[in-house]
Scaffold this motif. Sequence first.
Motif, PDB file in Angstrom:
ATOM      1  N   UNK A 258     -12.666  -9.428  -2.960  1.00 56.07           N
ATOM      2  CA  UNK A 258     -13.501 -10.069  -3.971  1.00 56.07           C
ATOM      3  C   UNK A 258     -13.454 -11.592  -3.849  1.00 56.07           C
ATOM      4  N   UNK A 259     -14.615 -12.211  -3.879  1.00 53.32           N
ATOM      5  CA  UNK A 259     -14.687 -13.668  -3.869  1.00 53.32           C
ATOM      6  C   UNK A 259     -14.287 -14.255  -5.222  1.00 53.32           C
ATOM      7  N   UNK A 260     -14.087 -13.402  -6.221  1.00 56.07           N
ATOM      8  CA  UNK A 260     -13.747 -13.851  -7.573  1.00 56.07           C
ATOM      9  C   UNK A 260     -12.247 -13.899  -7.835  1.00 56.07           C
ATOM     10  N   UNK A 261     -11.419 -13.525  -6.842  1.00 57.33           N
ATOM     11  CA  UNK A 261      -9.963 -13.483  -7.017  1.00 57.33           C
ATOM     12  C   UNK A 261      -9.304 -14.329  -5.935  1.00 57.33           C
ATOM     13  N   UNK A 262      -8.465 -15.277  -6.383  1.00 57.72           N
ATOM     14  CA  UNK A 262      -7.702 -16.121  -5.460  1.00 57.72           C
ATOM     15  C   UNK A 262      -6.270 -15.639  -5.296  1.00 57.72           C
ATOM     16  N   UNK A 263      -5.716 -15.087  -6.381  1.00 61.20           N
ATOM     17  CA  UNK A 263      -4.307 -14.695  -6.429  1.00 61.20           C
ATOM     18  C   UNK A 263      -4.204 -13.367  -7.161  1.00 61.20           C
ATOM     19  N   UNK A 264      -3.323 -12.496  -6.669  1.00 65.67           N
ATOM     20  CA  UNK A 264      -3.000 -11.247  -7.363  1.00 65.67           C
ATOM     21  C   UNK A 264      -1.510 -11.265  -7.670  1.00 65.67           C
ATOM     22  N   UNK A 265      -1.174 -11.003  -8.922  1.00 66.08           N
ATOM     23  CA  UNK A 265       0.230 -10.859  -9.312  1.00 66.08           C
ATOM     24  C   UNK A 265       0.390  -9.462  -9.877  1.00 66.08           C
ATOM     25  N   UNK A 266       1.263  -8.683  -9.264  1.00 64.81           N
ATOM     26  CA  UNK A 266       1.544  -7.353  -9.795  1.00 64.81           C
ATOM     27  C   UNK A 266       2.917  -7.365 -10.450  1.00 64.81           C
ATOM     28  N   UNK A 267       3.090  -6.476 -11.402  1.00 67.86           N
ATOM     29  CA  UNK A 267       4.360  -6.321 -12.090  1.00 67.86           C
ATOM     30  C   UNK A 267       4.687  -4.835 -12.160  1.00 67.86           C
ATOM     31  N   UNK A 268       5.907  -4.504 -11.776  1.00 65.63           N
ATOM     32  CA  UNK A 268       6.348  -3.111 -11.798  1.00 65.63           C
ATOM     33  C   UNK A 268       6.415  -2.503 -10.417  1.00 65.63           C
ATOM     34  N   UNK A 269       7.329  -1.539 -10.259  1.00 67.86           N
ATOM     35  CA  UNK A 269       7.422  -0.778  -9.024  1.00 67.86           C
ATOM     36  C   UNK A 269       8.122  -1.459  -7.874  1.00 67.86           C
ATOM     37  N   UNK A 270       8.955  -2.475  -8.170  1.00 64.69           N
ATOM     38  CA  UNK A 270       9.649  -3.193  -7.095  1.00 64.69           C
ATOM     39  C   UNK A 270      11.119  -2.790  -6.965  1.00 64.69           C
ATOM     40  N   UNK A 271      11.530  -1.789  -7.710  1.00 66.11           N
ATOM     41  CA  UNK A 271      12.938  -1.383  -7.697  1.00 66.11           C
ATOM     42  C   UNK A 271      13.278  -0.459  -6.539  1.00 66.11           C
TER      43      UNK A 271
END
Length: 180
Positions: A69-82
């Motif tokens: 998407x040209x509308x998103x520069x950065x994605x930050x996810x939270x959860x599932x990193x354990x």
Amino acid sequence: MTRIDETRDFIPVRIAILTVSDTRSLEEDRSGQTLVDRLEAAGHVLADRMIVRDERDAIRAQLQEWIDSAEVDVVISTGGTGLTGRDVTVEAHRDVYEKEIDAFGTVFTMVSMQKIGTSAIQSRATGGVAGGTYLFALPGSTGACKDAWDEILKYQLDYRHMPCNFVEIFPRLDEHKRRK
């Protein structure tokens, strides 16, 4: 060391927030809301926000949609990193990375050590770049999201931060595609 150069103009970044959870709804998503509140308070734009289940293919598909998407520069996810069997966010992120930002996880661990001591070893926070988009995977705790934003991302996503920041190299993230 952080230094803001007030002679430079602030450049808002369009950020998508992805919460990875089998149980949360948007109303119950405190970690995602913490990130939204902080990015908006900093002057950035919430590009999109989603919750997906702890399924590698679903996470990867949502990441790829935002990368494309040209509308998103950065994605930050939270959860599932354990470390549990259902924690597959890191693997989904790495499925789409063109380059990993190795030091992100290291710096996040350093920040976490100050807050939670050796329990920081249980996080697999990661960062990377794909399709000219920055991607960061944070733990699901509200405290971890606060720490990552307040101590790292707030500065690296601010064009005025010196001596360098992620925003100033946006135009060069996909320069390899322009070479002949």
